[in-house]
Design an enzyme around this catalytic site. Structure first.
Site, PDB file in Angstrom:
ATOM      1  N   ASP C 299       0.834  -1.211   0.000  1.00 42.83           N
ATOM      2  CA  ASP C 299       0.000   0.000   0.000  1.00 42.83           C
ATOM      3  C   ASP C 299       0.869   1.262   0.000  1.00 42.83           C
ATOM      4  O   ASP C 299       1.603   1.521   0.939  1.00 42.83           O
ATOM      5  CB  ASP C 299      -0.904  -0.012   1.251  1.00 42.83           C
ATOM      6  CG  ASP C 299      -2.219   0.699   1.031  1.00 42.83           C
ATOM      7  OD1 ASP C 299      -2.481   1.130  -0.100  1.00 42.83           O
ATOM      8  OD2 ASP C 299      -2.992   0.810   1.991  1.00 42.83           O
ATOM      9  N   LYS C 348      -8.181  -1.864   3.669  1.00 42.37           N
ATOM     10  CA  LYS C 348      -7.572  -0.548   3.779  1.00 42.37           C
ATOM     11  C   LYS C 348      -7.451  -0.118   5.233  1.00 42.37           C
ATOM     12  O   LYS C 348      -6.446   0.427   5.654  1.00 42.37           O
ATOM     13  CB  LYS C 348      -8.461   0.467   3.031  1.00 42.37           C
ATOM     14  CG  LYS C 348      -7.769   1.761   2.697  1.00 42.37           C
ATOM     15  CD  LYS C 348      -6.784   1.556   1.597  1.00 42.37           C
ATOM     16  CE  LYS C 348      -6.061   2.780   1.152  1.00 42.37           C
ATOM     17  NZ  LYS C 348      -5.153   2.457   0.029  1.00 42.37           N
ATOM     18  N   LYS C 461       2.391   2.015   3.351  1.00 37.63           N
ATOM     19  CA  LYS C 461       1.546   2.250   4.520  1.00 37.63           C
ATOM     20  C   LYS C 461       1.729   1.157   5.559  1.00 37.63           C
ATOM     21  O   LYS C 461       1.694   1.441   6.748  1.00 37.63           O
ATOM     22  CB  LYS C 461       0.085   2.248   4.078  1.00 37.63           C
ATOM     23  CG  LYS C 461      -0.538   3.591   3.963  1.00 37.63           C
ATOM     24  CD  LYS C 461      -2.032   3.492   3.811  1.00 37.63           C
ATOM     25  CE  LYS C 461      -2.553   4.703   3.081  1.00 37.63           C
ATOM     26  NZ  LYS C 461      -2.407   4.634   1.626  1.00 37.63           N
TER      27      LYS C 461
END
Lengths: 507, 507, 507, 507
Positions: C299, C348, C461
């Protein structure tokens, strides 16, 4: 305040005022022509000026709103002052329109004169009310106030002695309607599953409270947890009779709030719904009319939505076109905890989401086809935030020649401190409307306002209206409407804000 | 739209409407009693429906506002569309109340009906106006538009051909009144120091523009640099005669804007002051009255102040007590550059600072003694920001029981895109009021509205009013007042927002 | 740049550098004593300086990231300039650390000297890469770029000719893994349900692309939709062998991204996962090691999380105690649309949520017992927002004596404009690490870095690490680590930031 | 904590550690080639582990910082707890790096180990310090604390008894240097205009305080009003001798702070300047060196600037190009009142404005020609805000392909609650550095660090450095530098953050 006019007659316990209501009928002809026909309707309003001894019963008394409301009334009544970081504070009623807002009454020469709303028509003095209520938790009000973490610590110390003997009555508790996470608090509940029995107990509670405290009137207000929407069913919620029957049958889609509303109406007490759930189903509305009692709702308009119905109106009125409104909220009080549950949140979302619809729909230049814009509502439970609710909003609007206006807002809305004065307003204004009757040409007798008291829409996120009544969410229009009704009942004329005497003087 | 009423008479080129203006006189007696006496005054409004060919002359034509206004009119007139990052854009008039806002005209059953403001009374069609102006810089309008960096690049490409032949006339330029940093731009200025001669040149410019373009009317609007305040002197600014004499004497306290205002009035053209400086001194006001011509001012209300006069009103009306308002702005256009100079900023600060005074003063419950609160205005020149002005505000208010409500706002106010539609409104509405006459009992003849046209206060940061006229800054009250005057002239009644037909029906 | 030291040897196509790695072993004794034993390990790094011809294959090529990346490379390569509202723009690589950041290399007297990262070690020149890819939609890259609404319109016009002939290859599409709302776009997909066949097709695509474009290397990067997490199962995802078998069996828990990752690894191409889903399961990690190929994930860290891992580190390092972090996002691009689906959002959320854990855990003074704080992540799909993603955050921290520090942030994170340079960095740095070998005492041969290339954590991320490797999310630590590895491979020493030569000079 | 290494020797009252300092010389050749020559310098650090009894003298003791600092020390020492709205609070040292931050000391297997900074090297325990000071106002510390309105009311009640007997000594007061609005507070000042006599009085105060409290050491810290800059003059401020002579002559450009600094240095006490004014002129620096005493400055870095030197570093390091930074502040404490005066604000503005210069200058890819960007600082005095300072910032940066990243921040920086722990850190760390000596090859004797103690730059808005020393404002670099000096003195190695043992293991 004395209105010096033929249109007003003051008697010992009554103000009788006539009001010329001017409005227009609009017809759209087939050729596109719009024909507008002005009409004037003559109203007579009679306001009983004898203010009763008022009892207030709160459902969810031990919650943040309930304890803050109670502490605030007691702090004001006892003229308490206390210290916080910023120095000495004194009890006030900021945030209450009845106690702290003003209404223009005319001009003294070139000076505009404004009087406190509460001086226009006689209202119950908040110092004189008697407060009681139910709660699913058994904590006394003093402890509950500490738990709420809303007030300055030094105020808590000072007001606590007045509150420790106040203990909520046992509450109806239907697990299926509020979030599972509330179960721990449910230590003070009515036993059994017989909803009819619950109804009778609550009715008895109301009667006994009224008698014991020698109240002339009682008003019941729901400030408890948001319930999930009940699934509206024919045969259950459609008529007053069916609602009563469904209670008798302990129908599973009869919510706790329905029990309170019905009990209240049967006891002749106005019922105010401070949460978003659909307590006020068609059958309950019918019951209110049959009992000639007011119902008001839904959901206190205190923070983000209040701002939104002002700001959106400001934009659209300016010819600016909002395209996207994104509204985030987080809070850490028990309301937030309950709303962390999806079904309860849905009730809230619905209440918050429709609030700009009428504003957008009013401008077909900007929204020729649809006024459906991107509009999102998010509420998150963030325990550390406590009662200090945060609203974060972004408004993006289209402006001249492809430009955009972006407004970002961070709004620290102390949840219960904003809600408590609104609770007061809802109760005092509902009580007032119980003392106002009107008559208009064609009516034999005087009557109360429509029992669905949409006139208090300024105080509600999703104002309940009777069928065939326009929905008004614009904050300014709601306030103007209410102010002008106050004026009308007091024998004053509506304010058209033209100030023609200065702009078009006799020359 | 046709109003079907005895109160309205339509003739070939006129709407004649009567309006019952209802207001109240208030007297405070020595014993504290307030005596309110309702009055009704009957007005007749005659609106000439023949819309003239209108010429517009802008002072500061080549600036960001001037070029954006011109490009916008041309883009709309030529129905341009263009591409930006978000896709195809089409010319619009968003942000203009005359073109994009609506007014409620009544109800069709339970549906409220709103019509575009421009359909209520006949206004000049923006497509038909002729635009000209002066600028201290010689750049043609196309190049100036590119310099301004306001519009989408693809729009610039498309509208440029229509603008490259437009060149500003030479401007009056008095160095002492605007910031020193403007000197580089001053390449297109009237020679010499003889202010009388300047006056005559500007008058000639107006006459010639009118003739050349066969306009029936011309309106002059200042959208040039903010000047420093002129020091108001007896013998110079106090009477029309003295102002004219001071110009003859080239008095140093006669500003460039005074020359434009006086030239305009002497030519019978209404003059609109879009900047904060005190052009409209007592002598100029007197001159306007003598010439029977309108003056309007001061300073476009487009962004932060507009929001503030809405938001503060919202708070105070809710019984919430603002204690501190801190308003930061930064922008990078030439307006910002000029305001980086202290004396010019002072004019602006004054214009922005008093805007909440009347709102706070209207509520003596919240502000029993003084309504002076902490209120700061900051403007910084930040070149990189360009025309994309940013307003950052913090409002702190006192709420219930010692609590505080904090609102923080970040508002991206595209400076010229918000101002240009307001320029259009100011001009179209001023032109309209030139076609409206009123008569009231006791007047022999019809008359124009007070030549200090405070009715357009909604569009002005610091609305100019004639003496002994209340100052209204509340955005809602300004808009309501204007809407109701529109209604009145069209034969409609004011909207009291009570919706009594629904709340108090015949039962 | 030449490093003048015995530790560095430059040969025709190699830099060989030795680096003394200094670290410490820590033991906690039973009596609470902490014994720290410093160690120095001598590393030799060999960097191949011959930069290969590089092919890049993007999964989701036609999406916003893919088109922006491609347009950016082409705009830079062709030195394009274009106009937007702010004037002329020229192609740049802002936001890419390889192209636009600098590293301190030492002092020239009292002046610190910084060189571009790309001058420290030889990197592929972005001008020279060949780009291709797959997409579930058949649109050519030019049209897809227009659809994305990311770039200035004038740039789109200029770069479009270079892109219209670029067309994505057919993509693997497993409906169950991405949001249902993506179905309309799925017009360019590989037929059938035979996952083994899909794998072979993708392998063939990679081989053919490489051959056709005469690339020496290909790197595959996933920038397609976020998939739901696959349910990790023993026998399916646990070993390389099982993953391959599961593909053969078309196991339903084999996601599309797994097919791409496995194809890539089998073809010897490094695979980078730019989305949060768990493509890189244990079996895939094992396969990467067997194939001696890098995997990187997960990510892209571009906006809110990047800020958060900087800001939280800043606070905790200052001895300030974050208690509540609330992070709202909204966006209107196709990524947002896909994430509007709950299962995809969960991937996410997980990726975004753990990013402060190691930072909080590093400070046991502030968090003696638990470092679990209130941390909420919200993503809303708001179409009007387009690619202009907004992050709104509130951080509340405890400070001295019961005080609180509140930081509220509004961050306009142009989604793809921030992501595209990160894509470039991930690819160029991964390619570089394919040319670096190390040896340390005890090793017979040189080896590549751990195939789980956690050194690129700055760009991710949720940095994927091999087991038993500390998780580092602190942005500063990630960047310092990477910079120091660059220094080490170039023969430079790590920067301890003490500047002792100035603070403790020879006196 | 014990470091088990040949490089560290522990004796009864000393830690002796050697440290290999690795750095690089950079030469730019005429052909553009950059030659980098790595160097290693071997340092020996001797840290005296016997912690002295420490006296602290604050200039401006009765101000918000002084009272908050004192209350905080006493609350911690007496382990006070108190109530505020959020429940029970206990005394802490949040916001102090010495007391509440941690430093990585190594790895225990795959777990990183962090220890409190105060456990790495022996520091004075804050419980044991003796506090005194001067103030121009005579109020005792308890009353002054109430006036400050910084602390929770219940804490004030609890800590008050410990503070009411603390009374400031009479202060030097030179009206010309601080804002006129401070005059009312100046009730406790040294008489006369003889600056030499003032110097002697202050020296006597220091001596007597030390003796009376049996302190082994005293450190003096200025936390009084910001003074205007003194106009630096040859013959007055250039040498130690001239400064002393100028004091003798009562030169008008000798400020009050100069008197305190000189008195302090002459008494052998380190002097810390917590405000932005230029107390530490060349002559005072020379005097510090002659007296072998530390000076530290300028201006506490606590809120907005601290954030800015973190955030700007974050952006530039990411290859993102800040173009405009606009920083607004408002506060209502006495610091704000003093800064409302233009000359005092100028000192502050200078201190706050240069803080990003070195960060921008470090990246010549982004800023090839100039790193002068739009950077504005505004401070407004808003009394209602009290000590609850607000910082509102907007950062606009250029990103990929003409895009922009906008970050808007609202930061509630409780002014004194953030400053007080920094005061503690500055004093404790300065005291520590008085116990550290270093020696390096070529030095005959051990020496103290440069008397201009720039190592504490992390705590200062505008870190004072000796000439020819790089200015470092990057918050991360400042903290890393300080941490690594701690490590070095404790016998630990610097942390290069590469974690090579995990990324490049022995295989």
């Amino acid at each position: 305040m004395i209105v010096n006019s033929q249109n007003v007659v003051y008697s010992e316990d009554q103000i009788t005022a006539t009001y010329e209501y001017r409005h227009q009928n609009v017809e759209k002809q087939q050729d596109g022509k719009i024909i507008i026909t002005p009409k004037t309707t003559s109203y007579t309003f009679k306001t009983n000026t004898k203010v009763p001894k008022l009892g207030i019963l709160l459902v969810g008394w031990g919650g943040n709103n309930g304890t803050t409301f109670t502490a605030g009334i007691l702090a004001n009544k006892n003229k308490l002052s206390w210290q916080n970081k910023r120095g000495e504070q004194t009890a006030n009623y900021y945030g209450s329109i009845t106690q702290s807002s003003t209404i223009k009454v005319g001009c003294n020469g070139s000076e505009e004169v404004f009087l406190p709303m509460k001086d226009i028509l006689p209202l119950v003095n908040p110092d004189d009310v008697i407060i009681g209520g139910w709660d699913i938790n058994e904590m006394n009000l003093s402890d509950a106030m500490r738990r709420a973490q809303v007030l300055d610590y030094n105020l808590i110390e000072k007001v606590s002695p007045y509150m420790q003997d106040l203990v909520p009555m046992k509450s109806v508790y239907y697990e299926d309607f509020i979030a599972a996470n509330q179960k721990d608090r449910a230590t003070n509940i009515l036993e059994g599953n017989d909803k009819q029995k619950h109804l009778e107990t609550i009715r008895k509670d109301i009667r006994e409270f009224k008698e014991k405290n020698k109240c002339e009137k009682v008003i019941v207000l729901w400030t408890a947890n948001t319930e999930r929407f009940c699934e509206i069913k024919t045969g259950v919620h459609d008529t007053a009779e069916n609602v009563l029957k469904a209670i008798e049958n302990s129908d599973p889609e009869i919510s706790a709030s329905t029990i309170y509303a019905v009990a209240s109406l049967l006891e002749g007490s106005s019922y105010i719904n401070g949460s978003p759930q659909n307590t006020l189903v068609p059958g309950v509305i019918q019951l209110a009319k049959m009992q000639d009692v007011f119902i008001v709702g839904d959901d206190f308009k205190s923070g983000q939505t209040k701002m939104k119905t002002s700001l959106t109106d400001f934009l659209v009125t300016a010819g600016i076109k909002p395209m996207s409104i994104v509204s985030y909220n987080h809070l850490g009080n028990n309301d937030g905890k309950n709303l962390a549950s999806e079904r309860q949140f849905k009730s809230k979302e619905l209440s918050k989401k429709s609030c700009v619809d009428d504003i957008l729909a009013s401008n077909k230049v900007l929204y020729p086809k649809t006024h459906k814009i991107d509009h999102e509502i998010v509420i998150k439970y963030v325990p550390y935030t406590g009662d200090s609710k945060k609203a974060m909003d972004e408004y993006i609007s289209e402006i001249f020649l492809g430009g955009q206006n972006t407004i970002v807002m961070y709004n620290v809305c102390e949840d219960s401190l904003l809600a408590a004065p609104i609770i007061l307003d809802l109760i005092l204004l509902t009580e007032l409307f119980e003392r106002i009757d009107y008559q208009v040409d064609g009516m034999r007798n005087f009557s109360r306002f429509n029992r669905v008291l949409s006139t208090l829409g300024y105080l509600c996120k999703a104002p309940l209206t009777d069928q065939d009544t326009p929905h008004i969410n614009s904050l300014f229009r709601q306030k103007t409407g209410l102010d002008n009704i106050f004026r009308a009942c007091a024998g004053l004329q509506p304010d058209d804000n033209t100030l023609l005497e200065f702009k078009c003087p006799v020359v």
